[in-house]
Design a protein around this motif. Sequence first.
Motif, PDB file in Angstrom:
ATOM      1  N   ARG A 186       0.834  -1.216   0.000  1.00 12.95           N
ATOM      2  CA  ARG A 186       0.000   0.000   0.000  1.00 12.95           C
ATOM      3  C   ARG A 186       0.862   1.256   0.000  1.00 12.95           C
ATOM      4  NH1 ARG A 186      -3.236  -2.848   3.902  1.00 12.95           N
ATOM      5  NH2 ARG A 186      -2.232  -1.610   5.546  1.00 12.95           N
ATOM      6  N   ARG A 187       1.943   1.245   0.765  1.00 12.10           N
ATOM      7  CA  ARG A 187       2.840   2.399   0.790  1.00 12.10           C
ATOM      8  C   ARG A 187       3.524   2.595  -0.566  1.00 12.10           C
ATOM      9  NH1 ARG A 187       5.048   4.600   5.320  1.00 12.10           N
ATOM     10  NH2 ARG A 187       7.131   4.542   4.363  1.00 12.10           N
ATOM     11  N   ALA A 188       3.903   1.489  -1.215  1.00 12.07           N
ATOM     12  CA  ALA A 188       4.535   1.601  -2.530  1.00 12.07           C
ATOM     13  C   ALA A 188       3.569   2.192  -3.548  1.00 12.07           C
ATOM     14  CB  ALA A 188       5.027   0.225  -2.986  1.00 12.07           C
ATOM     15  N   ILE A 189       2.311   1.761  -3.501  1.00  7.47           N
ATOM     16  CA  ILE A 189       1.303   2.320  -4.414  1.00  7.47           C
ATOM     17  C   ILE A 189       1.087   3.802  -4.131  1.00  7.47           C
ATOM     18  CG2 ILE A 189      -1.138   2.237  -5.049  1.00  7.47           C
ATOM     19  CD1 ILE A 189      -1.045  -0.773  -4.582  1.00  7.47           C
ATOM     20  N   ARG A 190       1.039   4.151  -2.853  1.00  7.28           N
ATOM     21  CA  ARG A 190       0.768   5.545  -2.486  1.00  7.28           C
ATOM     22  C   ARG A 190       1.926   6.466  -2.826  1.00  7.28           C
ATOM     23  NH1 ARG A 190      -0.555   7.692   3.680  1.00  7.28           N
ATOM     24  NH2 ARG A 190      -0.709   9.925   3.160  1.00  7.28           N
ATOM     25  N   TYR A 191       3.145   6.044  -2.528  1.00 10.32           N
ATOM     26  CA  TYR A 191       4.289   6.933  -2.663  1.00 10.32           C
ATOM     27  C   TYR A 191       5.062   6.760  -3.977  1.00 10.32           C
ATOM     28  CZ  TYR A 191       3.609   7.896   2.295  1.00 10.32           C
ATOM     29  OH  TYR A 191       3.081   8.270   3.499  1.00 10.32           O
ATOM     30  N   THR A 192       4.767   5.727  -4.734  1.00  8.89           N
ATOM     31  CA  THR A 192       5.495   5.509  -5.982  1.00  8.89           C
ATOM     32  C   THR A 192       4.562   5.492  -7.182  1.00  8.89           C
ATOM     33  OG1 THR A 192       7.161   4.190  -4.805  1.00  8.89           O
ATOM     34  CG2 THR A 192       7.096   3.998  -7.205  1.00  8.89           C
ATOM     35  N   PHE A 193       3.574   4.603  -7.162  1.00  4.97           N
ATOM     36  CA  PHE A 193       2.706   4.440  -8.328  1.00  4.97           C
ATOM     37  C   PHE A 193       1.860   5.687  -8.578  1.00  4.97           C
ATOM     38  CE2 PHE A 193      -1.417   3.095 -10.104  1.00  4.97           C
ATOM     39  CZ  PHE A 193      -0.978   2.618 -11.333  1.00  4.97           C
ATOM     40  N   VAL A 194       1.271   6.241  -7.526  1.00  6.49           N
ATOM     41  CA  VAL A 194       0.376   7.394  -7.709  1.00  6.49           C
ATOM     42  C   VAL A 194       1.121   8.615  -8.267  1.00  6.49           C
ATOM     43  CG1 VAL A 194      -1.122   9.047  -6.517  1.00  6.49           C
ATOM     44  CG2 VAL A 194      -1.286   6.604  -5.995  1.00  6.49           C
ATOM     45  N   PRO A 195       2.293   9.013  -7.733  1.00  9.62           N
ATOM     46  CA  PRO A 195       2.995  10.170  -8.338  1.00  9.62           C
ATOM     47  C   PRO A 195       3.377   9.954  -9.796  1.00  9.62           C
ATOM     48  CG  PRO A 195       3.871   9.706  -6.163  1.00  9.62           C
ATOM     49  CD  PRO A 195       2.982   8.567  -6.510  1.00  9.62           C
ATOM     50  N   VAL A 196       3.839   8.747 -10.127  1.00 10.94           N
ATOM     51  CA  VAL A 196       4.210   8.471 -11.513  1.00 10.94           C
ATOM     52  C   VAL A 196       2.981   8.517 -12.408  1.00 10.94           C
ATOM     53  CG1 VAL A 196       5.146   6.725 -13.083  1.00 10.94           C
ATOM     54  CG2 VAL A 196       6.246   7.137 -10.883  1.00 10.94           C
ATOM     55  N   LEU A 197       1.865   7.957 -11.933  1.00 12.40           N
ATOM     56  CA  LEU A 197       0.622   7.970 -12.719  1.00 12.40           C
ATOM     57  C   LEU A 197       0.124   9.392 -12.933  1.00 12.40           C
ATOM     58  CD1 LEU A 197      -1.709   6.461 -14.067  1.00 12.40           C
ATOM     59  CD2 LEU A 197      -2.810   6.313 -11.822  1.00 12.40           C
ATOM     60  N   VAL A 198       0.145  10.211 -11.880  1.00 15.61           N
ATOM     61  CA  VAL A 198      -0.315  11.600 -12.011  1.00 15.61           C
ATOM     62  C   VAL A 198       0.570  12.371 -12.987  1.00 15.61           C
ATOM     63  CG1 VAL A 198      -0.567  13.783 -10.763  1.00 15.61           C
ATOM     64  CG2 VAL A 198      -1.411  11.658  -9.746  1.00 15.61           C
ATOM     65  N   SER A 199       1.877  12.163 -12.912  1.00 16.63           N
ATOM     66  CA  SER A 199       2.790  12.823 -13.841  1.00 16.63           C
ATOM     67  C   SER A 199       2.509  12.399 -15.273  1.00 16.63           C
ATOM     68  CB  SER A 199       4.230  12.500 -13.466  1.00 16.63           C
ATOM     69  OG  SER A 199       5.133  13.105 -14.357  1.00 16.63           O
ATOM     70  N   GLY A 200       2.232  11.094 -15.485  1.00 13.97           N
ATOM     71  CA  GLY A 200       1.908  10.618 -16.821  1.00 13.97           C
ATOM     72  C   GLY A 200       0.618  11.209 -17.346  1.00 13.97           C
ATOM     73  N   LEU A 201      -0.402  11.323 -16.483  1.00 14.49           N
ATOM     74  CA  LEU A 201      -1.674  11.900 -16.913  1.00 14.49           C
ATOM     75  C   LEU A 201      -1.520  13.381 -17.263  1.00 14.49           C
ATOM     76  CD1 LEU A 201      -4.133  10.224 -14.361  1.00 14.49           C
ATOM     77  CD2 LEU A 201      -3.819   9.683 -16.783  1.00 14.49           C
ATOM     78  N   LEU A 202      -0.682  14.093 -16.505  1.00 14.62           N
ATOM     79  CA  LEU A 202      -0.437  15.496 -16.842  1.00 14.62           C
ATOM     80  C   LEU A 202       0.252  15.622 -18.193  1.00 14.62           C
ATOM     81  CD1 LEU A 202       0.718  16.878 -13.364  1.00 14.62           C
ATOM     82  CD2 LEU A 202      -1.466  17.297 -14.526  1.00 14.62           C
ATOM     83  N   ARG A 203       1.200  14.724 -18.481  1.00 13.23           N
ATOM     84  CA  ARG A 203       1.873  14.753 -19.772  1.00 13.23           C
ATOM     85  C   ARG A 203       0.890  14.418 -20.903  1.00 13.23           C
ATOM     86  NH1 ARG A 203       7.081  14.322 -21.721  1.00 13.23           N
ATOM     87  NH2 ARG A 203       7.555  15.548 -19.852  1.00 13.23           N
ATOM     88  N   VAL A 204       0.019  13.453 -20.677  1.00 11.42           N
ATOM     89  CA  VAL A 204      -0.987  13.105 -21.692  1.00 11.42           C
ATOM     90  C   VAL A 204      -1.912  14.283 -21.950  1.00 11.42           C
ATOM     91  CG1 VAL A 204      -3.006  11.651 -22.138  1.00 11.42           C
ATOM     92  CG2 VAL A 204      -0.905  10.631 -21.255  1.00 11.42           C
ATOM     93  N   ASP A 205      -2.289  14.996 -20.886  1.00 13.57           N
ATOM     94  CA  ASP A 205      -3.178  16.148 -21.045  1.00 13.57           C
ATOM     95  C   ASP A 205      -2.519  17.236 -21.875  1.00 13.57           C
ATOM     96  OD1 ASP A 205      -5.698  17.501 -20.322  1.00 13.57           O
ATOM     97  OD2 ASP A 205      -4.378  18.875 -19.231  1.00 13.57           O
ATOM     98  N   SER A 206      -1.238  17.492 -21.638  1.00 12.87           N
ATOM     99  CA  SER A 206      -0.539  18.516 -22.415  1.00 12.87           C
ATOM    100  C   SER A 206      -0.387  18.087 -23.878  1.00 12.87           C
ATOM    101  CB  SER A 206       0.826  18.799 -21.798  1.00 12.87           C
ATOM    102  OG  SER A 206       1.652  17.647 -21.859  1.00 12.87           O
ATOM    103  N   ILE A 207      -0.135  16.797 -24.122  1.00 17.31           N
ATOM    104  CA  ILE A 207      -0.029  16.304 -25.499  1.00 17.31           C
ATOM    105  C   ILE A 207      -1.374  16.422 -26.207  1.00 17.31           C
ATOM    106  CG2 ILE A 207       0.345  14.232 -26.899  1.00 17.31           C
ATOM    107  CD1 ILE A 207       2.473  13.383 -24.917  1.00 17.31           C
ATOM    108  N   THR A 208      -2.462  16.123 -25.497  1.00 14.76           N
ATOM    109  CA  THR A 208      -3.795  16.219 -26.091  1.00 14.76           C
ATOM    110  C   THR A 208      -4.112  17.646 -26.505  1.00 14.76           C
ATOM    111  OG1 THR A 208      -4.551  14.358 -24.740  1.00 14.76           O
ATOM    112  CG2 THR A 208      -6.238  15.776 -25.706  1.00 14.76           C
TER     113      THR A 208
END
Length: 257
Positions: A186-208
Amino acid sequence: MIPKLTYHPGRHGLHHAGPLGNLLLLAALVTVGIASPSLVLKLGALVLIVAAASLSGETPRVFLRSLRFVVIFAAILFVAQAVSIREGATLFSIGVPVTSGGLTAGAEMALRFFVILAASFLFVLVTDPDRLAHLLIRLGIPYRYGFALILALRFVPFFRGELQTVREAQAIRGIRPSVRSLSGLRRAIRYTFVPVLVSGLLRVDSITMSMSGRAFGLHKTRTSAEPLRIGGADALIAALGLGLVGLVVLARRFAWP
C-alpha cells in the motif's frame, strides 16, 4: 552499463538499415524461433542476434546481461520441460527421471523463448520508432495508430525517468517503500505508483491540448517529411531473412537435429 529497452541511435551495423529491413529480419528470426524444429538452427539464430548486436555497437557481454531475466525464465522453462516429459531413454534421476526427450523438449522451449525475446530486444535497440511509425503509415496503417505507436514507445523512457525522480525524492525524505508485506505494498502504491501515474496523466493532457491546437486528425491522410527509401543494407538484411526462412523450410522437410 546495461542498455535500456529503448532506441539507441548509432551509425554501425543494423543502424544503417531502415525499419523495413530490421522488421523483416525480426520476422525471420521469430519464424526460426517458432517454426524451426532444429536446435542447431535456433542456436545459430541466437549467435546471429548477438553478432548483429555487437556490430550495431552493443558489446555481447552487456547485451546478454540486459537479457538476464530472459535467461532465468528460459532456464525455468528448460527445467520444467526436462522433469515433466518422460519420452525417450532415461539418462539420470534427480528424484524424478530425466529423459533424452525431456532434455530435447526443454532445450527447444528455452531456445524458442530466448530467440524471440532477444530478437525483439535487438529490434527495439536499432530501430528508430519515428521511422518505424512512418513506415507503417506508408504501408497503409492509419496515421492515428502510427502516432499512437510513437507515443507508446516515447512514454517508456518517460515513465522510467519519472520513476527514477520519484525514487530520488523518496530517498531524500527517508521513505523506502517495500512490497514484502500488504502494508508495504500500500505504501509503494501511495508513494510511488500514484505520483508516476499523475505525472503521466499530466503529460498526456498537455499532449492532447497540443494535438488539438494543431488540428490532429482533421484529414484522413497526411504526408510524410521523409520518403520511404530502401537501400542496399535493407536489401542485404532482407536476403538474410529469406535465407533464414529457407533454412527453416529445409529443417522441417529433412528433420534436421
